[in-house]
Scaffold this active site. Structure first.
Site, mmCIF file in Angstrom:
data_model
loop_
_atom_site.group_PDB
_atom_site.id
_atom_site.type_symbol
_atom_site.label_atom_id
_atom_site.label_comp_id
_atom_site.label_asym_id
_atom_site.label_seq_id
_atom_site.Cartn_x
_atom_site.Cartn_y
_atom_site.Cartn_z
ATOM 1 N N CYS A 19 0.835 -1.202 0.000
ATOM 2 C CA CYS A 19 0.000 0.000 0.000
ATOM 3 C C CYS A 19 0.871 1.254 0.000
ATOM 4 O O CYS A 19 1.520 1.539 -0.995
ATOM 5 C CB CYS A 19 -0.978 -0.056 1.172
ATOM 6 S SG CYS A 19 -2.403 1.053 0.990
ATOM 7 N N HIS A 25 -3.391 -5.755 1.010
ATOM 8 C CA HIS A 25 -2.690 -5.978 2.271
ATOM 9 C C HIS A 25 -2.633 -7.469 2.633
ATOM 10 O O HIS A 25 -3.524 -7.978 3.327
ATOM 11 C CB HIS A 25 -3.417 -5.242 3.402
ATOM 12 C CG HIS A 25 -3.255 -3.766 3.384
ATOM 13 N ND1 HIS A 25 -2.276 -3.122 4.110
ATOM 14 C CD2 HIS A 25 -3.951 -2.800 2.742
ATOM 15 C CE1 HIS A 25 -2.378 -1.809 3.925
ATOM 16 N NE2 HIS A 25 -3.380 -1.592 3.086
ATOM 17 N N GLU A 29 -0.788 -8.857 4.832
ATOM 18 C CA GLU A 29 -0.619 -9.003 6.282
ATOM 19 C C GLU A 29 -1.950 -8.961 7.025
ATOM 20 O O GLU A 29 -2.027 -9.346 8.198
ATOM 21 C CB GLU A 29 0.331 -7.914 6.824
ATOM 22 C CG GLU A 29 -0.263 -6.550 7.044
ATOM 23 C CD GLU A 29 -0.490 -5.721 5.771
ATOM 24 O OE1 GLU A 29 -0.819 -4.531 5.897
ATOM 25 O OE2 GLU A 29 -0.331 -6.266 4.654
#
EC number: 6.3.5.3
Length: 231
Positions: A86, A196, A198
């Site tokens: 990002c 994302h 994660e």
């Protein structure tokens, strides 16, 4: 293997990245402040999402001048793994470590929801645990995720297999050229992506499709050091 999570003023996904490494692959991980001038101890550098320096001027434009970015460049040139997520992707493009630029979403709105991605390249240190063409569910959260590059750069990306992820057909949330969601450098050791991973490492979060990005990194590192991962 040892990971660094770079922290800029305004980073807000640093903890997510730290926990993804710690909980998913159980490797050593440190927060590294943006003023750091030595990353030689680390095998993989994670540049997390957020709003570095408040996104003043434009996303990543100030962060790319932080002292730590000289070290990120050295790490990339040395063949170490660098992943920008990002805002991290925005920073890597501003720093010239990845081609292209990230523009305002075509709807001029911040988009935050799950997205379906296609794995376009599994020939990187970050995607070797995925199947080519596989569909994965990874969330987005961005206002400037509209990937842009000129025609010559796009042709080069295709020729060198540098397009890593695309948004699924009809699911492009930001207007990015040819639905591009993530790209790599020519060597494949630097990857940037707007979604994302994660935030997708456990079904409690709605998806665990991001988990294999972290196991891929560990697998690549272990293969490089002569010991394949046991999974």
């Amino acid at each position: 293997m040892k990971f660094a999570v770079i922290v800029f003023p305004g980073s807000n996904c640093d903890i997510d990245c730290y926990k993804a490494v710690e909980d998913t692959i159980g490797q050593k991980v440190d927060y590294v402040w943006h003023t750091a001038t030595d990353l030689s101890d680390y095998d993989c550098i994670l540049v997390p999402g957020g709003f570095s320096y408040g996104d003043y001027l434009r996303c990543g434009a100030i962060a790319r001048f932080a002292p730590v970015m000289n070290e990120v460049r050295k790490a990339a040139d040395a063949g170490k793994y660098v992943l920008g997520i990002c805002n991290g992707f925005q920073i890597l493009t501003e720093a010239g470590l990845l081609p292209g630029a990230l523009l305002r979403n075509n709807g001029m709105k911040f988009r935050c929801h799950a997205t379906e991605l296609e794995v376009v390249s599994n020939n990187t240190a970050f995607t070797n645990q995925y199947a080519l063409g596989e569909s994965i569910n990874i969330p987005i959260a961005h206002g400037e995720g509209n990937y842009y590059c000129d025609d010559a750069t796009l042709a080069e990306l295709k020729a060198n297999n540098q397009i890593v992820f695309r948004y699924a057909a009809g699911a492009n949330p930001n207007g990015s050229v040819e639905d591009i969601a993530g790209v790599s450098n020519k060597q494949g050791n630097v990857v940037g992506m707007m979604p994302h991973p994660e935030r997708a490492v456990d079904q409690l979060l709605g998806s665990e499709d991001g988990k294999r990005m972290f196991t891929s990194i560990l697998n690549a590192w272990r293969e490089q050091h002569g010991a394949a991962i046991n999974s």
